[in-house]
Write a protein that holds these residues in place. Structure first.
Motif, PDB file in Angstrom:
ATOM      1  N   LEU A  69       0.830  -1.174   0.090  1.00 43.61           N
ATOM      2  CA  LEU A  69       0.003   0.031   0.105  1.00 43.61           C
ATOM      3  C   LEU A  69       0.933   1.153  -0.083  1.00 43.61           C
ATOM      4  O   LEU A  69       0.276   2.320  -0.359  1.00 43.61           O
ATOM      5  CB  LEU A  69      -0.907  -0.042   1.014  1.00 43.61           C
ATOM      6  N   HIS A  70       2.214   1.201   0.229  1.00 41.55           N
ATOM      7  CA  HIS A  70       3.056   2.357   0.565  1.00 41.55           C
ATOM      8  C   HIS A  70       3.867   2.251  -0.896  1.00 41.55           C
ATOM      9  O   HIS A  70       4.653   3.077  -1.119  1.00 41.55           O
ATOM     10  CB  HIS A  70       3.987   1.971   1.523  1.00 41.55           C
ATOM     11  N   ASP A  71       3.701   1.350  -1.885  1.00 43.56           N
ATOM     12  CA  ASP A  71       4.546   1.140  -3.023  1.00 43.56           C
ATOM     13  C   ASP A  71       3.704   2.045  -4.015  1.00 43.56           C
ATOM     14  O   ASP A  71       2.609   1.682  -4.329  1.00 43.56           O
ATOM     15  CB  ASP A  71       4.561  -0.334  -3.538  1.00 43.56           C
ATOM     16  N   LYS A  72       4.401   3.045  -4.720  1.00 40.90           N
ATOM     17  CA  LYS A  72       3.916   3.932  -5.626  1.00 40.90           C
ATOM     18  C   LYS A  72       3.427   3.045  -6.867  1.00 40.90           C
ATOM     19  O   LYS A  72       2.675   3.644  -7.572  1.00 40.90           O
ATOM     20  CB  LYS A  72       4.861   4.984  -5.945  1.00 40.90           C
ATOM     21  N   GLY A  73       3.855   2.040  -6.893  1.00 43.13           N
ATOM     22  CA  GLY A  73       3.463   1.251  -8.150  1.00 43.13           C
ATOM     23  C   GLY A  73       1.907   0.343  -7.883  1.00 43.13           C
ATOM     24  O   GLY A  73       1.555  -0.131  -8.849  1.00 43.13           O
ATOM     25  N   GLY A  74       1.824   0.576  -6.774  1.00 42.79           N
ATOM     26  CA  GLY A  74       0.411  -0.292  -6.342  1.00 42.79           C
ATOM     27  C   GLY A  74       0.745  -1.575  -6.114  1.00 42.79           C
ATOM     28  O   GLY A  74       1.939  -2.140  -5.734  1.00 42.79           O
ATOM     29  N   LEU A  75      -0.332  -2.446  -5.926  1.00 43.96           N
ATOM     30  CA  LEU A  75      -0.007  -4.001  -5.648  1.00 43.96           C
ATOM     31  C   LEU A  75       0.221  -4.656  -6.572  1.00 43.96           C
ATOM     32  O   LEU A  75       0.971  -5.543  -6.284  1.00 43.96           O
ATOM     33  CB  LEU A  75      -1.591  -4.579  -5.068  1.00 43.96           C
ATOM     34  N   SER A  76       0.166  -4.474  -8.058  1.00 44.67           N
ATOM     35  CA  SER A  76       0.539  -5.411  -8.988  1.00 44.67           C
ATOM     36  C   SER A  76       1.587  -5.042  -9.879  1.00 44.67           C
ATOM     37  O   SER A  76       1.835  -5.566 -10.641  1.00 44.67           O
ATOM     38  CB  SER A  76      -0.905  -5.338  -9.737  1.00 44.67           C
TER      39      SER A  76
ATOM     40  N   VAL B 128       7.222  -8.946  -5.931  1.00 45.78           N
ATOM     41  CA  VAL B 128       6.347  -9.658  -5.427  1.00 45.78           C
ATOM     42  C   VAL B 128       5.539 -10.369  -6.578  1.00 45.78           C
ATOM     43  O   VAL B 128       5.016 -11.523  -6.060  1.00 45.78           O
ATOM     44  CB  VAL B 128       5.440  -8.464  -4.748  1.00 45.78           C
ATOM     45  N   THR B 129       5.353  -9.874  -7.578  1.00 39.54           N
ATOM     46  CA  THR B 129       4.449 -10.474  -8.564  1.00 39.54           C
ATOM     47  C   THR B 129       5.150 -11.709  -8.932  1.00 39.54           C
ATOM     48  O   THR B 129       4.627 -12.656  -9.169  1.00 39.54           O
ATOM     49  CB  THR B 129       4.393  -9.617  -9.798  1.00 39.54           C
TER      50      THR B 129
ATOM     51  N   LEU C   8      -3.757 -12.168  -5.018  1.00 36.52           N
ATOM     52  CA  LEU C   8      -3.805 -11.997  -6.509  1.00 36.52           C
ATOM     53  C   LEU C   8      -5.157 -11.454  -6.970  1.00 36.52           C
ATOM     54  O   LEU C   8      -5.331 -10.746  -8.107  1.00 36.52           O
ATOM     55  CB  LEU C   8      -3.808 -13.496  -7.171  1.00 36.52           C
ATOM     56  N   VAL C   9      -6.257 -11.830  -6.223  1.00 39.21           N
ATOM     57  CA  VAL C   9      -7.657 -11.051  -6.624  1.00 39.21           C
ATOM     58  C   VAL C   9      -7.479  -9.602  -6.374  1.00 39.21           C
ATOM     59  O   VAL C   9      -7.842  -8.917  -7.364  1.00 39.21           O
ATOM     60  CB  VAL C   9      -8.588 -11.820  -5.833  1.00 39.21           C
ATOM     61  N   ASP C  10      -6.695  -9.112  -5.564  1.00 44.58           N
ATOM     62  CA  ASP C  10      -6.613  -7.460  -5.239  1.00 44.58           C
ATOM     63  C   ASP C  10      -5.858  -7.106  -6.506  1.00 44.58           C
ATOM     64  O   ASP C  10      -6.071  -5.919  -7.017  1.00 44.58           O
ATOM     65  CB  ASP C  10      -5.899  -7.261  -3.840  1.00 44.58           C
TER      66      ASP C  10
END
Length: 336
Positions: free
Chosen positions: A233-240, A245-246, A266-268
């Motif tokens: 949530l603190h990553d400027k690139g978002g979750l995906s 991580v991916t 993965l859903v998020d």
């Protein structure tokens, strides 16, 4: 309520029989009309509190009244009025607060989940402006119960108020080595970073690496997954968009792992990409629907209704018919 030890009561000298208390008229407990069930106080309890109510009524602040509050606290350590009056006496008599700190430590060790005792100690530390013993005390209590909420709350207060952050991540790391699923320790890790370095790009990289290593050890550890999502949530690139991580999640998924925490993330990721209009072929509407279906029917049946709802929400986002409301993600950062 009260002291059930008959041996102790046999050796107890009642206040009403103590010569030095002859000048005080005890004030009995007034429970009003007797209800269906009346409280059966022991003779010792009634004796102590009858005299405590008397000194409270007369506002007596003396050494004997201070000793009386100790007896009253021993019988009922959760009594707010007893502790407040004890503090009033301590101030009036200018008592040695370091001695009182030691007394509070003993009471906390006997009653580690009692809010009033922890509050009493916090006030003493504030008066002294000295938190030098608080990390040791909380560490001692946490060694007996690593998830004691009161100890963690007191520790966080002391650390933040007196800037005692040095070495705290090492302490947390040791706790996680002892119990990788200790949610309180994961929460403390977030607290320390949030109040020191913040989630800079470098810190995020380090913490994501740390967390992924912990997930590799225990892939069904909800606490670590929650912490990971809190980091993203603190990553400027978002979750995906975090490649580390991916790639980790896709490799884990390809290996056959179907942890509901992996699938939920993965859903998020799919939800995020669909909301942004796509752009990543791995995180599509179709994949979101498939993941929500297996979560609701196989891997997270207890929350089947939630996953059905999520599938509907993501479909509406893809169709452009979704009207935003308060959207609660499957696993929030607050839980990390």
């Amino acid at each position: 309520m009260g002291d059930s030890s008959s041996d102790e009561e046999n050796h107890w000298v009642f206040y009403r029989d103590r010569p030095e208390w002859k000048d005080v008229e005890p004030v009995p407990q007034d429970d009003g009309d007797v209800g269906v069930v009346s409280i059966r106080y022991t003779d010792k309890f009634k004796d102590v509190y009858d005299y405590f109510r008397a000194v409270l009524k007369s506002s007596e602040k003396s050494d004997r009244a201070l000793e009386l509050t100790k007896d009253a606290a021993a019988l009922n350590p959760a009594n707010y009025t007893v502790w407040q009056y004890r503090r009033d006496i301590l101030k009036t008599l200018s008592k040695d607060l370091h001695e009182e700190l030691e007394y509070s430590r003993c009471i906390i060790e006997e009653n580690p989940k009692n809010y009033q005792v922890w509050h009493h100690r916090r006030v003493l530390v504030e008066w002294l402006k000295d938190a030098s013993k608080e990390l040791y005390l909380t560490e001692l209590i946490l060694s007996q119960d690593a998830k004691n909420y009161h100890a963690w709350q007191h520790r966080q207060w002391a650390i933040k108020t007196f800037n005692l952050f040095d070495g705290e991540l090492n302490f947390v790391d040791q706790l996680l080595q002892d119990d990788i699923r200790n949610n309180s320790a994961w929460n403390q890790r977030y607290f320390v970073i949030n109040n020191t370095t913040g989630f800079t790009e470098e810190v995020l990289k380090q913490e994501i690496e740390y967390t992924l290593d912990k997930i590799r050890i225990a892939k069904e550890n909800e606490s670590a997954w929650n912490f990971l999502r809190g980091l993203l949530l603190h990553d400027k690139g978002g979750l995906s968009k975090n490649k580390m991580v991916t790639e980790f999640c896709e490799e884990l998924y390809a290996s056959g792992n179907r942890s509901p925490f992996l699938l939920a993330l993965l859903v998020d990721m799919c939800d995020e990409q669909v909301s942004l209009g796509g752009g990543d072929s791995k995180y599509t509407l179709e994949r979101a629907q498939e993941l929500c279906k297996v979560l609701s029917t196989e891997y997270d049946k207890i929350r089947a209704k939630y996953w059905e709802h999520m599938a509907s929400v993501i479909q509406k986002k893809a169709d452009g018919t979704y009207e935003p409301t308060a959207h609660n993600s499957s696993f929030s950062a607050d839980e990390s």
